[in-house]
Motif scaffolding. Structure first.
Motif, PDB file in Angstrom:
ATOM      1  N   PRO A 167       0.818  -1.221   0.000  1.00  0.00           N
ATOM      2  CA  PRO A 167       0.000   0.000   0.000  1.00  0.00           C
ATOM      3  C   PRO A 167       0.852   1.271   0.000  1.00  0.00           C
ATOM      4  O   PRO A 167       1.863   1.352   0.704  1.00  0.00           O
ATOM      5  N   GLU A 169       0.854   5.044   1.098  1.00  0.00           N
ATOM      6  CA  GLU A 169       0.153   5.889   2.071  1.00  0.00           C
ATOM      7  C   GLU A 169       0.144   7.338   1.577  1.00  0.00           C
ATOM      8  O   GLU A 169       1.197   7.928   1.324  1.00  0.00           O
ATOM      9  N   PRO A 175      -5.181   3.752   1.985  1.00  0.00           N
ATOM     10  CA  PRO A 175      -3.978   3.203   1.336  1.00  0.00           C
ATOM     11  C   PRO A 175      -4.307   2.635  -0.044  1.00  0.00           C
ATOM     12  O   PRO A 175      -5.340   1.983  -0.228  1.00  0.00           O
TER      13      PRO A 175
END
Length: 475
Positions: A167, A169, A175
């Motif tokens: 993911p 951020e 995410p």
């Protein structure tokens, strides 16, 4: 005599970018502005785009369309990974032509530039004309694109491609798996495609005097708030004003004759038909194997369907050859297969339509939301994978067709998801959430609504930035 207020629109060379720009043209005309459209050679992308431009020009006589003179030895748009590099080169080469066109007016109140043509802001700045970017996707995509140039520099890894499903951020957003970013960012960081894309994204904070977004605040409250928060960008970088003016809807350049599929829908029960339609251009058509899986899933689901089919390589589809033997005969009483194109917005608004299997292009998402139709996500390219995340997550307007990431959605998955959205309690809850967003979309353009207020702020900002008129011939 009072001089007419003129806005020049500079649309991108894609149907999905051109159509929202023309819907903005309609809103400007309603508010008393004269609208001129500057076009790079409409035949450059493909026949579909030039046909849409021609039909739109015929249906909007109050808009002045002007094709910029051809540049010498214009670059060819190259399909695939090199497309974005060739596209930016083409737009850049037309800056002098745009400069001459804008200079022919006595006064231009504002220029609205497509998000893929931001190099044109160099022209508007030289001429002292207020310039605005039209971002044709979601506020969440805009917030992501503005931040992505800084992610890897802050220790996020060596390349987005190497991150895989890790993911990413980003401030104000859920995410996002790196694999869900649009394809140009998953190229080799040393490639021209990656470098050109990143250069464009890094210039988003410099996008003229403001950014117009085809969305409405309540649909993407978290992303809209992020765009107005200083923490969205590193210190020293500031987003220009963002105006959420959507949803831009309404027909432009549509055939005067009613499509046959609408007559078929007229005799179907309310909310009984599943629409399957995967975009306006067929950029990523399904394989023959995938078409057969879809057919089997629809047949086994037992539900009514309207399916727009394109051939794998863009030719006129031979339905008997592409689809399972006897499929059309067996499903003829409850299904309709349409070749190449159907009036998607009209189909979605029809009372017989109960679900929408979509590629998650943003225009399609808004058409589904404003029609109050729950969706099944099947992203194909561009930012559609990112849209899927928000549609299933924070918006709550869709479910996912599992298997698209592996390149093949099985017949059993098609059957399960169609049944889920059409028959189950979970599908009912999904429909209720979409219905709530439909009401909010309508309210956004009512008196006191967020989009109407944002449009008023945009026009007020345009008026406040006016410089004295120049001597010119007009256009």
């Amino acid at each position: 005599m009072q001089m007419e207020k003129t806005v020049v629109l500079y649309p991108g060379l894609a149907v999905s970018h051109f159509v929202p720009m023309m819907r903005l043209a309609g809103a400007l005309i309603e508010h008393g502005y004269a609208v001129s459209v500057a076009l790079i050679d409409p035949t450059a992308p493909d026949a579909t785009f030039s046909a849409v431009v021609a039909s739109t020009a015929a249906s909007m006589p109050s808009v002045r369309f002007h094709t910029l003179p051809l540049v010498e030895d214009p670059p060819t748009l190259i399909p695939g990974a090199q497309f974005i590099v060739s596209y930016f080169d083409l737009v850049h080469r037309y800056n002098d032509r745009l400069h001459d066109f804008l200079g022919s007016f006595t006064r231009v109140h504002a220029v609205v530039v497509d998000s893929m043509s931001a190099t044109a802001f160099g022209v508007t700045k030289r001429l002292g004309i207020p310039g605005y970017l039209l971002f044709t996707s979601s506020a969440a995509s805009l917030a992501a694109f503005a931040q992505l140039p800084y992610v890897l520099a802050e220790g996020g890894g060596t390349s987005f491609k190497e991150l895989g499903d890790t993911p990413v951020e980003l401030f104000g957003l859920p995410p996002i798996p790196a694999s869900h970013l649009f394809g140009e960012l998953l190229e080799d960081p040393e490639s021209d495609t990656y470098k050109s894309t990143m250069a464009v994204l890094s210039r988003i904070p410099d996008s003229g005097d403001g950014i117009l977004v085809n969305t409405f605040e309540s649909l993407e409250a978290r992303a809209v708030a992020a765009l107005g928060d200083p923490r969205c960008l590193p210190a020293g970088r500031v987003m220009p004003p963002v105006y959420c003016l959507g949803p831009f809807l309404g027909g432009i350049g549509e055939p005067k004759e009613r499509h046959d599929c609408l007559a078929w829908l007229d005799v179907q029960p309310d909310r009984s038909v599943v629409l399957l339609c995967f975009g306006s251009t067929g950029v990523a058509n399904h394989s023959e194997e995938q078409l057969r899986e879809i057919a089997a899933g629809l047949e086994n689901s037992g539900h009514r369907f309207l399916w727009v089919v394109r051939a794998p390589h863009g030719d006129d589809p031979d339905l008997d050859a592409l689809l399972p033997d006897g499929f059309l005969n067996r499903t003829g009483g409850r299904g309709l297969v349409v070749k190449q194109w159907a009036p998607q917005a009209e189909v979605l608004r029809h009372s017989a339509t109960g679900a929408f299997v979509t590629h998650c292009g943003w225009n399609s998402v808004l058409e589904g939301v404003t029609a109050g139709v729950p969706m099944l996500c099947w992203p194909l390219h561009s930012e559609q994978k990112m849209n899927r995340l928000h549609m299933v997550g924070e918006m709550g307007v869709a479910m996912e067709m599992v298997g698209w990431q592996q390149g093949l959605v099985q017949a059993g998955e098609v059957e399960r998801k169609v049944r889920l959205v059409m028959e189950s309690e979970e599908g009912g809850k999904l429909g209720a959430r979409v219905a709530a967003h439909k009401e909010a979309a309508a309210a956004a353009w009512d008196d006191g609504g967020s989009s109407r207020a944002a449009f008023a702020r945009f026009l007020s900002d345009v008026e406040g930035r006016q410089a004295p008129a120049r001597t010119g011939e007009g256009a």
